[in-house]
Structures are given as structure tokens and as C-alpha cells.
Enzyme design. Structure first.
Site, PDB file in Angstrom:
ATOM      1  N   ASP A   1       0.848  -1.196   0.000  1.00 48.05           N
ATOM      2  CA  ASP A   1       0.000   0.000   0.000  1.00 48.05           C
ATOM      3  C   ASP A   1       0.881   1.241   0.000  1.00 48.05           C
ATOM      4  O   ASP A   1       1.921   1.260   0.674  1.00 48.05           O
ATOM      5  CB  ASP A   1      -0.910   0.025   1.236  1.00 48.05           C
TER       6      ASP A   1
ATOM      7  N   LYS B   1     -16.693  -4.964  -3.521  1.00 47.31           N
ATOM      8  CA  LYS B   1     -17.584  -3.853  -3.197  1.00 47.31           C
ATOM      9  C   LYS B   1     -18.713  -3.824  -4.226  1.00 47.31           C
ATOM     10  O   LYS B   1     -18.462  -3.819  -5.437  1.00 47.31           O
ATOM     11  CB  LYS B   1     -16.816  -2.528  -3.215  1.00 47.31           C
TER      12      LYS B   1
END
Length: 355
Positions: free
Chosen positions: A240, A305
Site C-alpha cells: 500500500d 464492493k
């Protein structure tokens, strides 16, 4: 069960996802040759079959663990409207008429504020109801592990349902309530912990979630999922561009790489891939498929999602594509998908390669 009484397939679901659970029930029933009348309310959906149709057979042919949006799956009788002067008698009469017998009784409500407000009423009714059911021979010791559920829609309306061992959730309301660990960097940590409870048998945790394993967490910052991996003794590649929790870095078990999770490749085959990146499902799926087809990990947990509308259709499209891609590549795998209690606008997918 008395098949002359109209019977219903009842499932609990997350409030706000009733349309998605209904679409799933209709699709799954149609696959095995059934159709009926759909009903829904806050946190539940039911499919009422025509009189004489064996709902218990439908329930058995669509295993609970194959459902995505259902928290619990029951064979149910028609809802009862109750008098406040005598709520117990209609319940007893319906149980006796059905011919049901069972080993325990659970009282449940929709996962809403209105449902939670019924706790005092349920507490007052529990003991006298069980005492009467024992006297009538319905509640007894040896009844094949069957369980009677009283699903209280409100104080004046209840629906009776039956569940069977091996084809149900063993959690009250189908909800796994986990305590948030105060040292974890974010509440998202509960998603991965719940996924392990859901998809990995507890007696296999030491084998499949053991010390000295290696994992990658794509989209890791600030480290909610990495924290779970570290607690299991794993070495983690945290991928990340954002900052990681300092205490995690101090563990010596995390290598933080400020790279793009969609393009990063592991230096060797890992035990686990986990991913909670917020992006379009199709993009996340393509990334995970690449990992699985190239066998860069043995197991994976990732979230998809969902859009605001037609979420069941999106889930179906994603899972079908994943299964097709794996089959075309000659990769055998067990794929599971469920909307977990700690999920929001998403579903969690687990894949285990079968070698």
C-alpha cells in the site's frame, strides 16, 4: 411436516439487502425446479410455495453454505397474528398441528432497532413456552438435532421455522458478533477474523493459519487485516502507498512495500492472499484471478464492493467469471462467497486451491 399447510422457505438477511436475498432465493429455487410467492420485510425474505409443494426438499437441495446473502435458512410455517391476552396458545397449536419435534427453541428477531426492543417480551415467554412444549412432546431430547426458531416480526406477529444440523447457521440470528481488539489499527480487522470463522473449520486453524506462514495484504494500510495475519504468527507483505500502523511495523513480521497492489508480484508462492481494496469488483476480480491462476497463493480472502442496485446479479457475474477462468486454466479450487455480518456494501469471497 404436514404438507397440506402452505410452507415457506425463510431466510434472514442484512437490512437493506432484502431485494438481493429475494433475487438469490428466486434464482436458486428456479435452478432446482421450484417457484412461489416472494415476501419480504426488514431483515428477512421468504418464498412461499404452492400448497403441497415440499419446501423441506427445496431447503435440502439448496444448502445453506451455498447462499450469499442469507444469514439463516429455515423451513417455516405461515406467520401467526397473536392476541396480547394469549400469545402462547396459537404457537402451541401450530406446533402440534405441524407434527414437528425438536431439541431446542430459539427466539430471534430481525436485526433492527425494532427487533431488539422485543427482548423483554421474549424473555417473559421463553420459560412457559418451553414447559408447555415439553408437556406436549414436541420439545424433547432426541429429535435429530432439529431446532425450532420463533422469528418475532413484532410483538403481535411471529413466524415459526425449523432448521436442521449441517444445513444452517449455528449462531443466533445467523450473526457472529466479534469483539473489536483495541490494539488493531481499524475495525476492518473484524472482516478477516469473521471470514476465517466462516470459511476455515476451527480445528484446521493451526494447519491453515499457522506460524511461519507467509501472506500478502493488498491495500493494507493502515493494517487492520495485516494485524490479524500477524496475530497468527505470519510474515506479511503489506502492499500500500499509505502509512502502516507503527506497532505493526515494530513486530518484525511486516514488510511494507509502497507499491500498487494491482501490479505487485510476490517473490515466491505465499500461503495467503488477502485484499480489502475499495475498487470496482471486476478490477479486483481480475487481480485475484491472476494470483490464483499463477498459483501465487494457496488460499485467498477478498472483498467485492457492490453497486447500489442489482447486487445479486453482480455477485453472480463475478463468481461465474471466476469459476470459468479457473476451469479454463485447469486450476481446481473451492470457492465460497458470503455477505458477512461485519461487511457493509460488499461480499467476502474465499478461494482455496485444491492440489
Amino acid at each position: 411436516m404436514n404438507q397440506t399447510v402452505p410452507a415457506t422457505w425463510l431466510v434472514y438477511c442484512r437490512p437493506g439487502f432484502e431485494a438481493d436475498a429475494a433475487a438469490e432465493l428466486a434464482h436458486r429455487a428456479e435452478q432446482v425446479g421450484y417457484s412461489g410467492t416472494m415476501h419480504q420485510g426488514d431483515g428477512w425474505v421468504s418464498l412461499e410455495l404452492p400448497e403441497g409443494e415440499p419446501v423441506n426438499v427445496l431447503h435440502r437441495e439448496v444448502p445453506f453454505d451455498s447462499l450469499v446473502f442469507a444469514r439463516q435458512s429455515l423451513v417455516a410455517l405461515p406467520a401467526l397474528m397473536l392476541s396480547r391476552e394469549d400469545r402462547l396458545t396459537p404457537i402451541i397449536e401450530q406446533v402440534v398441528k405441524s407434527g414437528w419435534s425438536f431439541e431446542e427453541v430459539w427466539h430471534e428477531t430481525p436485526d433492527t432497532n425494532e427487533g431488539k426492543s422485543l427482548s423483554r417480551l421474549i424473555k417473559a415467554l421463553t420459560r412457559p413456552l418451553e414447559s408447555t412444549l415439553k408437556k406436549r412432546g414436541a420439545l424433547r431430547r432426541k429429535a435429530g438435532g432439529r431446532r425450532l426458531h420463533l422469528f418475532w416480526l413484532d410483538g403481535d406477529c411471529v413466524q415459526l421455522g425449523m432448521t436442521f444440523p449441517g444445513n444452517r447457521s449455528e449462531l443466533l440470528g445467523g450473526i457472529r458478533r466479534l469483539r473489536f481488539p483495541s490494539r488493531a489499527p481499524s475495525r476492518s480487522t473484524l472482516k478477516l477474523e469473521e471470514a476465517w470463522h466462516e470459511f476455515v473449520p476451527r480445528d484446521e486453524w493451526d494447519l491453515r493459519l499457522g506460524d511461519h506462514m507467509q501472506a500478502a495484504d493488498l491495500g493494507a494500510a493502515p493494517g487492520g487485516w495485516t494485524w490479524q495475519l500477524v496475530q497468527r504468527g505470519m510474515y506479511v507483505y503489506a502492499i500500500d502507498n499509505g502509512p502502516m500502523e507503527k506497532s505493526l511495523m515494530a513486530s518484525g513480521q511486516v514488510e511494507h512495500l509502497r507499491e500498487d497492489g494491482f501490479t505487485w508480484e510476490p517473490p515466491r508462492r505465499l500461503d495467503w492472499l488477502v485484499c480489502d481494496i475499495v475498487d470496482k469488483p471486476v478490477r479486483v476480480l481480475a487481480m485475484v484471478e491472476r494470483w490464483l491462476i499463477r498459483r501465487w497463493c494457496r488460499e485467498a480472502v477478498f472483498n467485492l464492493k457492490l453497486p447500489m442496485k442489482k447486487r445479486w446479479e453482480e455477485v453472480t457475474r463475478c463468481l461465474t467469471h471466476l469459476e470459468s477462468s479457473m476451469a479454463s486454466a485447469g486450476v481446481r479450487a473451492k470457492i465460497q462467497c458470503r455477505q458477512l455480518y461485519h461487511d457493509r456494501e460488499e461480499v467476502t469471497v474465499h478461494v482455496r486451491l485444491l492440489e
